[in-house]
Scaffold this motif. Sequence first.
Motif, short mmCIF file in Angstrom:
data_model
loop_
_atom_site.label_atom_id
_atom_site.label_comp_id
_atom_site.label_asym_id
_atom_site.label_seq_id
_atom_site.Cartn_x
_atom_site.Cartn_y
_atom_site.Cartn_z
N ARG A 143 4.31 -12.75 5.91
CA ARG A 143 4.80 -11.17 6.23
C ARG A 143 4.20 -10.30 5.07
O ARG A 143 3.48 -9.28 5.24
CB ARG A 143 6.11 -11.20 6.34
CG ARG A 143 6.63 -9.95 6.83
CD ARG A 143 8.28 -9.68 7.16
NE ARG A 143 9.09 -10.08 6.16
CZ ARG A 143 9.65 -11.12 5.86
NH1 ARG A 143 9.92 -11.97 6.90
NH2 ARG A 143 10.59 -11.11 5.18
N ASP A 147 1.37 -7.50 4.92
CA ASP A 147 1.65 -6.26 4.44
C ASP A 147 0.68 -5.72 3.10
O ASP A 147 0.21 -4.52 3.27
CB ASP A 147 3.11 -5.95 3.76
CG ASP A 147 3.68 -4.60 3.73
OD1 ASP A 147 3.12 -3.68 4.41
OD2 ASP A 147 4.77 -4.52 3.10
N SER A 178 9.01 -6.32 3.42
CA SER A 178 8.08 -6.05 4.30
C SER A 178 8.80 -6.01 5.63
O SER A 178 8.01 -6.21 6.64
CB SER A 178 6.78 -6.84 4.10
OG SER A 178 6.24 -6.88 2.90
N LEU A 181 7.22 -4.46 9.23
CA LEU A 181 6.15 -4.91 10.21
C LEU A 181 6.83 -5.42 11.40
O LEU A 181 6.09 -5.47 12.33
CB LEU A 181 5.44 -6.30 9.25
CG LEU A 181 4.66 -5.84 8.21
CD1 LEU A 181 3.88 -7.12 7.47
CD2 LEU A 181 3.62 -4.65 8.66
N MET A 187 -0.71 -5.00 16.29
CA MET A 187 -1.19 -4.86 14.95
C MET A 187 -2.71 -4.74 15.08
O MET A 187 -3.66 -5.64 15.44
CB MET A 187 -0.87 -6.32 14.39
CG MET A 187 -1.32 -6.45 12.89
SD MET A 187 -0.70 -4.98 12.07
CE MET A 187 0.83 -4.89 12.05
#
Length: 232
Positions: A143, A147, A178, A181, A187
């Motif tokens: 993660r 980021d 993060s 997210l 994405m």
Amino acid sequence: MEFSGFSKKTLPFLEAIRKNNNKEWFEAHRNEYEEYILNPSRAFVQEMGEHLMALEPTIDFEPKINKSLFRIYRDTRRMGANKAPLKSRIGIIFTQGSGSRLQRSSFYLHFSCDELFVSAGVRWFEKPMLDAYREYIKDERRRVELDNLLDALEAKGYKTIDKGYKKYPRGFSADMPSAHLSLYKGMAVYKILEPSLIEEGEKLIDTLYKIYEDMLPLQKTVYEISLRAKED
């Protein structure tokens, strides 16, 4: 057919579609559609696809409708869909992996008389990809790496698509590094360029190649996520 750029008449033709958005007008101008849009799009897909193979050898491209090219007619049967029968922007996609075309990690672009939109990733996850994405970013290391990657791309002038959710899904909370997210429905990163660039064949290919090279790490990440997706 060698790609030398789109015609200077391509963007005005797309504006004409916007002003005359009906099947009767389009059928009367189909030859112009083929000359200004379809044929150069096919040539572009072939040349750009061969360039992209230097970045990702397993990238898929095929200069055909419903492959790398999209239909000019819009599907107006879907609830909430735009009911204008014709699209006034032209989409082109280079995918990696298997499954639904729009759920594969991809290099994508579309152009209209307003903009040239260039992106990589998947802009809207369906449930199998959304589940796989959330499972992927449950791992704190992955993660935070994602980021940091998005921050690095934004520092180069690229933008990340907007978040789709306001509340954290199960398993995520604001105190996690993060954690934001987890609020994304897709994405992807993108950049918007002047549409007239499509008229300059070599410059267009070179510009897109450099952009997609920058975006490649995200494209690879989303591809890895796609391999984890389980169909319902």
